[in-house]
Design an enzyme around this catalytic site. Sequence first.
Site, PDB file in Angstrom:
ATOM      1  N   GLY A  80      28.650  38.106  45.076  1.00 41.54           N
ATOM      2  CA  GLY A  80      28.924  39.527  44.901  1.00 41.54           C
ATOM      3  C   GLY A  80      29.436  40.215  46.140  1.00 41.54           C
ATOM      4  CD1 TRP A  83      30.543  45.630  42.427  1.00 36.04           C
ATOM      5  CD2 TRP A  83      28.892  44.164  42.060  1.00 36.04           C
ATOM      6  NE1 TRP A  83      29.660  46.202  41.550  1.00 36.04           N
ATOM      7  CE2 TRP A  83      28.644  45.327  41.305  1.00 36.04           C
ATOM      8  CE3 TRP A  83      28.000  43.096  41.967  1.00 36.04           C
ATOM      9  CZ2 TRP A  83      27.517  45.450  40.477  1.00 36.04           C
ATOM     10  CZ3 TRP A  83      26.893  43.216  41.143  1.00 36.04           C
ATOM     11  CH2 TRP A  83      26.648  44.392  40.413  1.00 36.04           C
ATOM     12  CG  HIS A 129      31.252  33.832  52.620  1.00 41.48           C
ATOM     13  ND1 HIS A 129      30.541  34.631  51.750  1.00 41.48           N
ATOM     14  CD2 HIS A 129      32.550  33.906  52.217  1.00 41.48           C
ATOM     15  CE1 HIS A 129      31.379  35.162  50.866  1.00 41.48           C
ATOM     16  NE2 HIS A 129      32.588  34.746  51.130  1.00 41.48           N
ATOM     17  CB  SER A 159      31.216  32.468  40.475  1.00 41.72           C
ATOM     18  OG  SER A 159      32.142  33.423  40.932  1.00 41.72           O
ATOM     19  CG  PHE A 254      33.151  42.911  36.313  1.00 40.88           C
ATOM     20  CD1 PHE A 254      33.144  42.199  37.495  1.00 40.88           C
ATOM     21  CD2 PHE A 254      33.936  42.462  35.264  1.00 40.88           C
ATOM     22  CE1 PHE A 254      33.895  41.039  37.627  1.00 40.88           C
ATOM     23  CE2 PHE A 254      34.687  41.309  35.387  1.00 40.88           C
ATOM     24  CZ  PHE A 254      34.671  40.599  36.577  1.00 40.88           C
ATOM     25  CG  MET A 257      36.147  46.870  41.732  1.00 42.75           C
ATOM     26  SD  MET A 257      34.680  46.876  42.769  1.00 42.75           S
ATOM     27  CE  MET A 257      33.778  45.485  42.100  1.00 42.75           C
ATOM     28  NE  ARG A 282      34.412  32.716  36.660  1.00 43.24           N
ATOM     29  CZ  ARG A 282      33.739  32.325  35.576  1.00 43.24           C
ATOM     30  NH1 ARG A 282      34.389  32.026  34.474  1.00 43.24           N
ATOM     31  NH2 ARG A 282      32.426  32.235  35.607  1.00 43.24           N
ATOM     32  CE  LYS A 283      33.954  34.100  31.041  1.00 45.35           C
ATOM     33  NZ  LYS A 283      33.139  33.207  30.162  1.00 45.35           N
ATOM     34  N   GLY A 284      31.873  38.246  36.214  1.00 49.63           N
ATOM     35  CA  GLY A 284      30.789  39.095  36.686  1.00 49.63           C
ATOM     36  C   GLY A 284      29.544  39.040  35.827  1.00 49.63           C
TER      37      GLY A 284
END
Length: 321
Positions: A80, A83, A129, A159, A254, A257, A282-284
């Site tokens: 995330g 996001w 990361h 993901s 989602f 955005m 992608r899907k969230g």
Amino acid sequence: MANETKKIPTLPEEMLKRLPKLATITDRFGNTFHYGNAGGYWHIPLPLGADTDYRTHARNIIDMEIRPDDVMICSYPKTGLHWHQEIVGMLMHKTEKLDAETENSVGFLDARPIHVFSTRQSPRLLVTHVPFRYLPKQALEKKIKIIYLDRNPKDVLVSFYNHVHKHVEPLHYPGTFEHFVYLNLEVGYMYGDMFTYLKDWQDGIDANPDVPIYRSVYEDMKLDEKAGLKKLNEFLGTGCSEELCEKIAEACSFDSMKPFKETTASPIQNSLFRDQKTGFYRKGDVGDWKNWFSVTLNEEFDAEYKKHMSGYRTVYKYTLD
């Protein structure tokens, strides 16, 4: 399919020229992929500048100058980050409007030479990361506010696989999802194996109780984004009103955005993906792993998780039912 016969596009020539030397590995399924050897972890093979290398870059992250008002978001990939950087950026700037330039203004430490961030205006939003032990030393010494993102590992793997499988070379992973899971369980992937990454963060947080670290859980944010956003506002001390927090939550849903970011993506962002469409969103969903894990693969993952994660205190939500 391993060793795909269809030719995979590559990064644009101007980006390839800025790639440090890469290492290559072939997994036990015959899938060959590239990575940046950062010494203690595999760095995602992004252009940094041909006059450097990934070990030096990792050291530069550790040694970078941190300002007391910096805010840092840290996460394993696909938990995330994009996001949250939107949400946090909007809170910091007290705006309800999505910004097409967010990707350019946020300081993604993994993707650019560290010296470029010295010219950014304060307060800076820095994201990374890298494993806990590779965080900037001054982030802990100066006790800046850190947001640590967490998400159930099965959805992370789904993901992450879809992300790297859709990439162009040298970012592309050519194998199947099952191959990707076994690779992660047996060897690890970019930024190290997930189990070690998660345990190191738990230990790092325990060892630094005086550092303000807020753990934002993906599934909790999906359950009640407005409540989660208000907690972030309180932690950051950004002083946004309840009404503005609710508007930011609506803008960062989602469904709002994803289309905005896809239609405003830069040519550079699009060039990272084989279909020339940015694939950061992608899907969230929570629980999409059920569509990807076979019964056998799920059982093997659960057994490995139980074996390696003794003493890990987090209990994940794998569905929102």
